[in-house]
Write a protein that holds these residues in place. Structure first.
Motif, mmCIF file in Angstrom:
data_model
loop_
_atom_site.group_PDB
_atom_site.id
_atom_site.type_symbol
_atom_site.label_atom_id
_atom_site.label_comp_id
_atom_site.label_asym_id
_atom_site.label_seq_id
_atom_site.Cartn_x
_atom_site.Cartn_y
_atom_site.Cartn_z
ATOM 1 N N TYR A 35 0.842 -1.202 0.000
ATOM 2 C CA TYR A 35 0.000 0.000 0.000
ATOM 3 C C TYR A 35 0.880 1.257 0.000
ATOM 4 O O TYR A 35 0.635 2.216 -0.742
ATOM 5 C CB TYR A 35 -0.915 -0.018 1.216
ATOM 6 C CG TYR A 35 -1.916 1.114 1.258
ATOM 7 C CD1 TYR A 35 -3.140 1.026 0.590
ATOM 8 C CD2 TYR A 35 -1.650 2.283 1.978
ATOM 9 C CE1 TYR A 35 -4.058 2.069 0.627
ATOM 10 C CE2 TYR A 35 -2.555 3.324 2.024
ATOM 11 C CZ TYR A 35 -3.756 3.207 1.353
ATOM 12 O OH TYR A 35 -4.660 4.235 1.394
ATOM 13 N N THR A 36 1.917 1.237 0.819
ATOM 14 C CA THR A 36 2.839 2.376 0.883
ATOM 15 C C THR A 36 3.574 2.545 -0.449
ATOM 16 O O THR A 36 3.775 3.674 -0.931
ATOM 17 C CB THR A 36 3.853 2.191 2.015
ATOM 18 O OG1 THR A 36 3.155 2.065 3.254
ATOM 19 C CG2 THR A 36 4.811 3.362 2.092
ATOM 20 N N ARG A 37 3.979 1.424 -1.037
ATOM 21 C CA ARG A 37 4.687 1.477 -2.325
ATOM 22 C C ARG A 37 3.799 2.103 -3.401
ATOM 23 O O ARG A 37 4.269 2.917 -4.206
ATOM 24 C CB ARG A 37 5.104 0.076 -2.741
ATOM 25 C CG ARG A 37 5.785 0.009 -4.096
ATOM 26 C CD ARG A 37 6.048 -1.433 -4.504
ATOM 27 N NE ARG A 37 6.503 -1.520 -5.883
ATOM 28 C CZ ARG A 37 6.603 -2.646 -6.562
ATOM 29 N NH1 ARG A 37 6.284 -3.808 -5.979
ATOM 30 N NH2 ARG A 37 7.022 -2.650 -7.813
ATOM 31 N N ILE A 38 2.529 1.758 -3.396
ATOM 32 C CA ILE A 38 1.602 2.296 -4.397
ATOM 33 C C ILE A 38 1.441 3.804 -4.234
ATOM 34 O O ILE A 38 1.588 4.576 -5.186
ATOM 35 C CB ILE A 38 0.225 1.605 -4.290
ATOM 36 C CG1 ILE A 38 0.335 0.131 -4.681
ATOM 37 C CG2 ILE A 38 -0.800 2.314 -5.184
ATOM 38 C CD1 ILE A 38 -0.914 -0.665 -4.351
ATOM 39 N N THR A 39 1.132 4.238 -3.020
ATOM 40 C CA THR A 39 0.862 5.660 -2.798
ATOM 41 C C THR A 39 2.105 6.519 -3.039
ATOM 42 O O THR A 39 2.029 7.579 -3.671
ATOM 43 C CB THR A 39 0.327 5.892 -1.381
ATOM 44 O OG1 THR A 39 1.260 5.351 -0.416
ATOM 45 C CG2 THR A 39 -1.020 5.199 -1.210
ATOM 46 N N ASN A 40 3.257 6.047 -2.543
ATOM 47 C CA ASN A 40 4.499 6.802 -2.747
ATOM 48 C C ASN A 40 4.915 6.794 -4.214
ATOM 49 O O ASN A 40 5.410 7.798 -4.741
ATOM 50 C CB ASN A 40 5.615 6.224 -1.888
ATOM 51 C CG ASN A 40 5.428 6.498 -0.408
ATOM 52 O OD1 ASN A 40 4.590 7.323 -0.019
ATOM 53 N ND2 ASN A 40 6.181 5.817 0.434
ATOM 54 N N GLY A 41 4.722 5.651 -4.860
ATOM 55 C CA GLY A 41 5.121 5.538 -6.265
ATOM 56 C C GLY A 41 4.345 6.478 -7.156
ATOM 57 O O GLY A 41 4.913 7.166 -8.015
ATOM 58 N N ILE A 42 3.033 6.530 -6.977
ATOM 59 C CA ILE A 42 2.205 7.429 -7.781
ATOM 60 C C ILE A 42 2.566 8.880 -7.510
ATOM 61 O O ILE A 42 2.642 9.715 -8.436
ATOM 62 C CB ILE A 42 0.713 7.158 -7.505
ATOM 63 C CG1 ILE A 42 0.312 5.796 -8.077
ATOM 64 C CG2 ILE A 42 -0.164 8.269 -8.068
ATOM 65 C CD1 ILE A 42 -1.102 5.368 -7.756
ATOM 66 N N ARG A 43 2.809 9.192 -6.256
ATOM 67 C CA ARG A 43 3.183 10.570 -5.907
ATOM 68 C C ARG A 43 4.509 10.969 -6.546
ATOM 69 O O ARG A 43 4.664 12.094 -7.057
ATOM 70 C CB ARG A 43 3.299 10.692 -4.384
ATOM 71 C CG ARG A 43 3.674 12.102 -3.896
ATOM 72 C CD ARG A 43 4.154 12.034 -2.457
ATOM 73 N NE ARG A 43 5.384 11.254 -2.344
ATOM 74 C CZ ARG A 43 5.812 10.675 -1.234
ATOM 75 N NH1 ARG A 43 5.086 10.750 -0.132
ATOM 76 N NH2 ARG A 43 6.947 9.992 -1.223
ATOM 77 N N ASP A 44 5.487 10.058 -6.554
ATOM 78 C CA ASP A 44 6.834 10.386 -7.017
ATOM 79 C C ASP A 44 7.023 10.230 -8.520
ATOM 80 O O ASP A 44 7.894 10.874 -9.106
ATOM 81 C CB ASP A 44 7.862 9.506 -6.295
ATOM 82 C CG ASP A 44 7.891 9.752 -4.795
ATOM 83 O OD1 ASP A 44 7.476 10.846 -4.365
ATOM 84 O OD2 ASP A 44 8.316 8.836 -4.051
ATOM 85 N N ALA A 45 6.222 9.369 -9.169
ATOM 86 C CA ALA A 45 6.467 9.039 -10.578
ATOM 87 C C ALA A 45 5.771 9.967 -11.546
ATOM 88 O O ALA A 45 6.180 10.062 -12.713
ATOM 89 C CB ALA A 45 6.041 7.596 -10.857
#
Length: 406
Positions: A53-63
């Motif tokens: 869940y953290t990977r998804i939210t951080n990934g979308i924010r950063d990518a």
């Protein structure tokens, strides 16, 4: 059981493809992504729920750029499925930071929100140029996605359902305020290309002059320059915005305005030098396959080449969101005034030009007799007029003559 649609996507696990799906939804009408769901809509769930869940939210924010998080809602469902609800974004176009604002980061590869597409105009164009166009070729062309099951945005542009348009307005003065006529061309970009070009050629008047007994005709604009400017607008505009290509025609110039400025790192001088970074690479490849364009970066240089002997040159104007190329009317009074001003025509020069206008040519002996000057002065004068671009020397020796430069 849920089913995948244009607005619903299933992902069994987290991959970088999720970012592209978010971009596609944010750049259009929104949609929903279920992570932890197989292709049949069955909830499988994800492992390491907190970490994923953290990977998804951080990934979308950063990518993704601009920041897309304001139009996204995350829901962790009881069956360990992450539901990502994406709304239509307010700061389009969104793109992958790692790719930049170009086709691999934004538009062409994304699936079309409209899947009921027809390709009558595309079929005619491919047939015209003897290139195969069939369902078996769709994936290779980029018309369908990697699974060969859904149409891409490239397909939408080529289809009869393309929502982008080309608008032409004709004005009676160079302030674009005295309105005369207008047309809007819709449908496939192929249809827009042919229909718009046909209309612009109707606006491209021909002026006749005489060199002696010879009738000489010259169009307001080189046909090939119009073609290249129109192709440039269609192939390189930013289709993530919904606005139209605008073409304004007046007595002095024809301007082509397409949405989307230059890609980051490019300048107008780079474009004129032949450096090109196509925004819509696959669209450009389709046009290249049909021999509608030669190769990247040659179109603008060709336009300038068509005007190499004209007193006023084409010009490029770029803003953050638009690209404009302006073609001068080669028969306009502005061009004639520029020639006269640049050449600083003397009374003797004007007398020679008037003689050539009436007789089509003049010889050295006729220059001496007309102006009552000696051979050395006549030679100096005619070399000066040639240097200033007023005349052209034809032949040599006793057969040498001077004619007016086109």
């Amino acid at each position: 059981m849920k089913f995948e649609t244009e607005n619903i996507e299933f992902k069994l696990q987290v991959t970088d493809e999720i970012y592209k799906e978010v971009i596609a939804f944010a750049n259009t009408d929104g949609g929903t992504i279920y992570i932890g769901t197989d292709d049949n809509g069955n909830a499988v769930g994800i492992d390491n729920v907190d970490e994923t869940y953290t990977r998804i939210t951080n990934g979308i924010r950063d990518a993704i750029h601009p920041d897309v998080t304001m139009c996204i809602k995350y829901t962790l469902q009881d069956n360990k499925v992450v539901k990502i609800t994406v709304g239509e974004g307010s700061y389009k176009p969104y793109y992958l930071k790692s790719k930049g604002l170009k086709s691999s980061g934004v538009f062409e590869d994304m699936r079309s929100m409209e899947q009921n597409l027809f390709f009558h105009a595309a079929e005619k164009m491919f047939e015209k140029y003897n290139v195969e166009f069939s369902a078996e070729k769709y994936r290779a062309l980029g018309i369908t996605d990697d699974s060969n099951s859904l149409y891409t945005n490239l397909a939408l542009l080529l289809s009869d359902q393309c929502m982008h348009t080309t608008k032409v307005a004709v004005f009676g003065n160079d302030f674009n305020t005295e309105f005369r006529d207008s047309k809007e061309f819709t449908g496939s970009v192929f249809g827009q290309l042919e229909d718009t070009f046909g209309y612009l050629m109707l606006c491209n008047k021909t002026v006749a002059t005489f060199k002696g007994l010879e009738r000489v005709e010259r169009s307001d604009y080189p046909q090939e320059a119009i073609r290249e400017a129109l192709l440039n607008a269609i192939v390189h505009r930013d289709y993530s915005f919904s606005g139209s290509i605008i073409i304004n025609v007046n007595d002095n110039e024809m301007e082509f305005i397409s949405i989307g400025g230059l890609l980051s790192g490019l300048s107008p001088d780079d474009i004129c030098s032949g450096i090109s970074q196509p925004r819509n690479k696959k669209l450009a490849e389709v046009f290249h396959r049909l021999h509608l364009i030669e190769s990247y970066g040659t179109g603008i240089r060709r336009i300038y080449n068509f005007y190499k002997n004209c007193a006023i040159q084409p010009r490029i104007e770029v803003t953050a969101n638009t690209f404009k190329i302006v073609l001068p009317n080669m028969n306009s009074n502005n061009v004639k005034e520029t020639i006269n001003t640049a050449a600083a025509i003397t009374p003797q020069m004007q007398t020679v030009l008037d003689f050539i206008e009436e007789n089509g040519q003049i010889t050295d002996s006729e220059v001496q007799e007309l102006l009552e000057i000696k051979n050395t002065r006549a030679y100096t004068l005619m070399k000066k007029m040639e240097k200033d671009g007023l005349i052209v020397i034809v032949g040599r020796g006793s057969s040498k003559k001077y004619v007016k430069k086109d």
